[in-house]
Design a protein around this motif. Sequence first.
Motif, PDB file in Angstrom:
ATOM      1  N   GLU A  27       0.857  -1.201  -0.052  1.00 38.61           N
ATOM      2  CA  GLU A  27       0.135   0.038  -0.087  1.00 38.61           C
ATOM      3  C   GLU A  27       0.969   1.169   0.052  1.00 38.61           C
ATOM      4  O   GLU A  27       1.834   1.466   0.702  1.00 38.61           O
ATOM      5  N   PRO A  28       0.360   2.235  -0.881  1.00 48.33           N
ATOM      6  CA  PRO A  28       1.119   3.627  -0.696  1.00 48.33           C
ATOM      7  C   PRO A  28       1.498   4.073   0.642  1.00 48.33           C
ATOM      8  O   PRO A  28       2.682   4.669   0.807  1.00 48.33           O
ATOM      9  N   ASP A  29       0.550   3.973   1.716  1.00 42.00           N
ATOM     10  CA  ASP A  29       0.871   4.441   2.813  1.00 42.00           C
ATOM     11  C   ASP A  29       1.954   4.016   3.485  1.00 42.00           C
ATOM     12  O   ASP A  29       2.435   4.199   4.496  1.00 42.00           O
ATOM     13  N   SER A  30       2.299   2.676   3.058  1.00 38.83           N
ATOM     14  CA  SER A  30       3.181   1.675   3.656  1.00 38.83           C
ATOM     15  C   SER A  30       4.625   1.783   3.325  1.00 38.83           C
ATOM     16  O   SER A  30       5.837   1.280   3.372  1.00 38.83           O
ATOM     17  N   VAL A  59       4.509  11.919   0.640  1.00 46.87           N
ATOM     18  CA  VAL A  59       3.512  10.769   0.457  1.00 46.87           C
ATOM     19  C   VAL A  59       3.566  10.157  -1.019  1.00 46.87           C
ATOM     20  O   VAL A  59       3.748  10.888  -1.952  1.00 46.87           O
ATOM     21  N   ALA A  60       3.053   9.099  -0.950  1.00 46.75           N
ATOM     22  CA  ALA A  60       2.875   8.310  -2.040  1.00 46.75           C
ATOM     23  C   ALA A  60       1.438   8.477  -2.773  1.00 46.75           C
ATOM     24  O   ALA A  60       0.461   8.280  -1.929  1.00 46.75           O
ATOM     25  N   SER A  61       1.146   8.514  -3.945  1.00 48.45           N
ATOM     26  CA  SER A  61      -0.030   8.505  -4.615  1.00 48.45           C
ATOM     27  C   SER A  61       0.046   7.180  -5.652  1.00 48.45           C
ATOM     28  O   SER A  61       1.233   7.049  -6.348  1.00 48.45           O
ATOM     29  N   VAL A  62      -1.285   6.896  -5.673  1.00 50.53           N
ATOM     30  CA  VAL A  62      -1.555   5.743  -6.692  1.00 50.53           C
ATOM     31  C   VAL A  62      -1.764   6.253  -8.176  1.00 50.53           C
ATOM     32  O   VAL A  62      -1.206   5.875  -9.138  1.00 50.53           O
ATOM     33  N   GLU A  63      -2.872   7.180  -8.016  1.00 46.80           N
ATOM     34  CA  GLU A  63      -3.214   7.672  -9.547  1.00 46.80           C
ATOM     35  C   GLU A  63      -2.472   8.964  -9.949  1.00 46.80           C
ATOM     36  O   GLU A  63      -2.192   9.439 -10.984  1.00 46.80           O
ATOM     37  N   LYS A 108      -6.480  15.712  -7.012  1.00 46.06           N
ATOM     38  CA  LYS A 108      -7.416  15.686  -5.584  1.00 46.06           C
ATOM     39  C   LYS A 108      -6.789  14.660  -4.891  1.00 46.06           C
ATOM     40  O   LYS A 108      -6.640  14.588  -3.704  1.00 46.06           O
ATOM     41  N   GLU A 109      -6.194  13.492  -5.271  1.00 43.72           N
ATOM     42  CA  GLU A 109      -5.532  12.294  -4.347  1.00 43.72           C
ATOM     43  C   GLU A 109      -4.443  12.759  -3.696  1.00 43.72           C
ATOM     44  O   GLU A 109      -4.025  12.631  -2.550  1.00 43.72           O
ATOM     45  N   ILE A 110      -3.549  13.808  -4.382  1.00 45.86           N
ATOM     46  CA  ILE A 110      -2.382  14.191  -3.936  1.00 45.86           C
ATOM     47  C   ILE A 110      -2.612  15.074  -2.578  1.00 45.86           C
ATOM     48  O   ILE A 110      -2.015  15.080  -1.617  1.00 45.86           O
ATOM     49  N   LYS A 111      -3.475  15.920  -3.137  1.00 48.76           N
ATOM     50  CA  LYS A 111      -4.070  16.928  -1.877  1.00 48.76           C
ATOM     51  C   LYS A 111      -4.763  16.083  -0.560  1.00 48.76           C
ATOM     52  O   LYS A 111      -4.426  16.281   0.407  1.00 48.76           O
ATOM     53  N   GLN A 112      -5.393  14.801  -1.034  1.00 49.74           N
ATOM     54  CA  GLN A 112      -6.036  14.029   0.132  1.00 49.74           C
ATOM     55  C   GLN A 112      -4.796  13.510   0.966  1.00 49.74           C
ATOM     56  O   GLN A 112      -4.933  13.308   2.156  1.00 49.74           O
ATOM     57  N   ARG A 113      -3.727  13.072   0.383  1.00 47.78           N
ATOM     58  CA  ARG A 113      -2.649  12.233   0.950  1.00 47.78           C
ATOM     59  C   ARG A 113      -1.816  13.183   1.738  1.00 47.78           C
ATOM     60  O   ARG A 113      -1.345  12.938   2.875  1.00 47.78           O
ATOM     61  N   ILE A 114      -1.606  14.570   1.264  1.00 49.17           N
ATOM     62  CA  ILE A 114      -0.994  15.509   1.893  1.00 49.17           C
ATOM     63  C   ILE A 114      -1.576  15.784   3.269  1.00 49.17           C
ATOM     64  O   ILE A 114      -1.183  16.055   4.352  1.00 49.17           O
ATOM     65  N   ALA A 115      -2.839  15.896   2.930  1.00 45.72           N
ATOM     66  CA  ALA A 115      -3.958  16.157   4.130  1.00 45.72           C
ATOM     67  C   ALA A 115      -3.639  15.275   5.375  1.00 45.72           C
ATOM     68  O   ALA A 115      -3.831  15.418   6.669  1.00 45.72           O
ATOM     69  N   LEU A 116      -3.845  13.974   4.933  1.00 48.46           N
ATOM     70  CA  LEU A 116      -3.559  12.703   5.855  1.00 48.46           C
ATOM     71  C   LEU A 116      -2.243  12.939   6.730  1.00 48.46           C
ATOM     72  O   LEU A 116      -2.066  12.838   7.722  1.00 48.46           O
ATOM     73  N   SER A 117      -1.139  13.390   6.101  1.00 45.14           N
ATOM     74  CA  SER A 117       0.414  13.367   6.510  1.00 45.14           C
ATOM     75  C   SER A 117       0.153  14.590   7.469  1.00 45.14           C
ATOM     76  O   SER A 117       0.849  14.458   8.602  1.00 45.14           O
ATOM     77  N   LEU A 140       8.388  20.986   4.546  1.00 42.75           N
ATOM     78  CA  LEU A 140       7.812  20.661   3.292  1.00 42.75           C
ATOM     79  C   LEU A 140       7.004  19.262   3.552  1.00 42.75           C
ATOM     80  O   LEU A 140       7.405  18.513   3.788  1.00 42.75           O
ATOM     81  N   PHE A 141       5.544  19.618   2.925  1.00 41.23           N
ATOM     82  CA  PHE A 141       4.782  18.298   2.664  1.00 41.23           C
ATOM     83  C   PHE A 141       4.413  18.267   1.267  1.00 41.23           C
ATOM     84  O   PHE A 141       3.957  19.309   0.610  1.00 41.23           O
ATOM     85  N   THR A 142       4.784  17.128   0.487  1.00 41.65           N
ATOM     86  CA  THR A 142       4.594  17.033  -0.895  1.00 41.65           C
ATOM     87  C   THR A 142       4.529  15.715  -1.425  1.00 41.65           C
ATOM     88  O   THR A 142       4.631  15.014  -0.277  1.00 41.65           O
ATOM     89  N   ASP A 143       4.359  15.505  -2.663  1.00 45.98           N
ATOM     90  CA  ASP A 143       4.107  14.248  -2.986  1.00 45.98           C
ATOM     91  C   ASP A 143       5.425  13.590  -3.562  1.00 45.98           C
ATOM     92  O   ASP A 143       6.504  14.224  -3.998  1.00 45.98           O
ATOM     93  N   ILE A 144       5.497  12.194  -3.930  1.00 44.20           N
ATOM     94  CA  ILE A 144       6.696  11.442  -4.502  1.00 44.20           C
ATOM     95  C   ILE A 144       7.162  11.804  -5.422  1.00 44.20           C
ATOM     96  O   ILE A 144       8.306  12.143  -5.921  1.00 44.20           O
ATOM     97  N   ARG A 145       6.246  12.226  -6.583  1.00 48.01           N
ATOM     98  CA  ARG A 145       6.876  12.364  -8.225  1.00 48.01           C
ATOM     99  C   ARG A 145       7.224  13.791  -7.947  1.00 48.01           C
ATOM    100  O   ARG A 145       8.273  14.154  -8.469  1.00 48.01           O
ATOM    101  N   THR A 146       6.800  14.868  -7.192  1.00 48.97           N
ATOM    102  CA  THR A 146       7.382  16.166  -6.894  1.00 48.97           C
ATOM    103  C   THR A 146       8.528  16.056  -6.501  1.00 48.97           C
ATOM    104  O   THR A 146       9.639  16.744  -6.834  1.00 48.97           O
TER     105      THR A 146
END
Length: 314
Positions: free
Chosen positions: A56-59, A81-85, A89-98, A302-308
């Motif tokens: 799972e991405p969260d793992s 944060v890692a994102s699947v899609e 929208k998904e990136i924002k949601q995963r940053i929010a959880l982190s 910084l809170f960001t996603d894996i691709r960035t």
Amino acid sequence: MKTDEVSLAYRAAEMYYVNEMNQEQIASELGISRSKVSRLLTSARKLGMVKIELVEPDSFDLSALEEELCRKFSIREAHIVASVEGTEKEIKQRIALSFQNNILKIIEGKKSVGLGWGTTVYEAVMSLPNKLGQLPDMKIIPLLGGLGQSEKTYQINNIVEKMANSLGATSVFLSAPAIVNNAEQLNMMKQVGSVQNVVNEWAHLEAVIFGLGAPAGMSAVLDSNLPGEIILELVRKHAVGDIVSRFLNKDGEIICRKIEDVLLGIPFYELLKVPERICLSGGEQKAEGIRAALSRGYITTLFTDIRTAQRLVA
């Protein structure tokens, strides 16, 4: 299945899964057909030679990438944060959880926290549970006025109130627009007692939380009532993003100082005095702006996603 076929299946699987050869290359190497390679790989899986595990991405363990990002830009913390899609929208949601999982630790002991607006900040704050903390000595203070009449992601007082309620902190409101018509109107507004109270609070902030906007042409701030000449200058000078409506070029320099005549927001030099500057921003279209801000030392966490993040350290 014959013994020699088992050995061949193992060799094909090793070449495919370990050596990362494609089926055509394997067929050429082993002197067999491509369809034979496909059958051997299927047999290898059925015989238990190959075990595939989905994580799972969260793992995901992203600590090495976080450390590399911190090292490269000399920042205190990175939360990736890692994102699947990989959708916005998904990136924002995963940053929010982190953000939810880490914010109490980051602002521990702080008495005065400034808060900006924007889509990622809005998502992160509105996703906070109602009773995340109990911090009655802490004040949550807006970093600038509101923007627009209907866009909820830029209604700063609502965002401040939600975060304060979640943390058991005290809200400080700024009932004024971020963008006004001219310098005279701005000066008059700063004389209003409630506005002056917020302006005075800016000098005592211990942490700030803000987003980083999209490049010129994609920025929601440019859809506000900014004067046309300011918008033209930002486009002409290729603004790559903004922090509390101060626009940056690719070198991280603040461009278009004219905006100070019409913007009710914390002075940028005051923002940079705050010891903890937390930025929530993701999406590959934001990478150039994030890089510019990091290179100038505008961000400490910084809170960001894996691709960035991968683009930033490349």
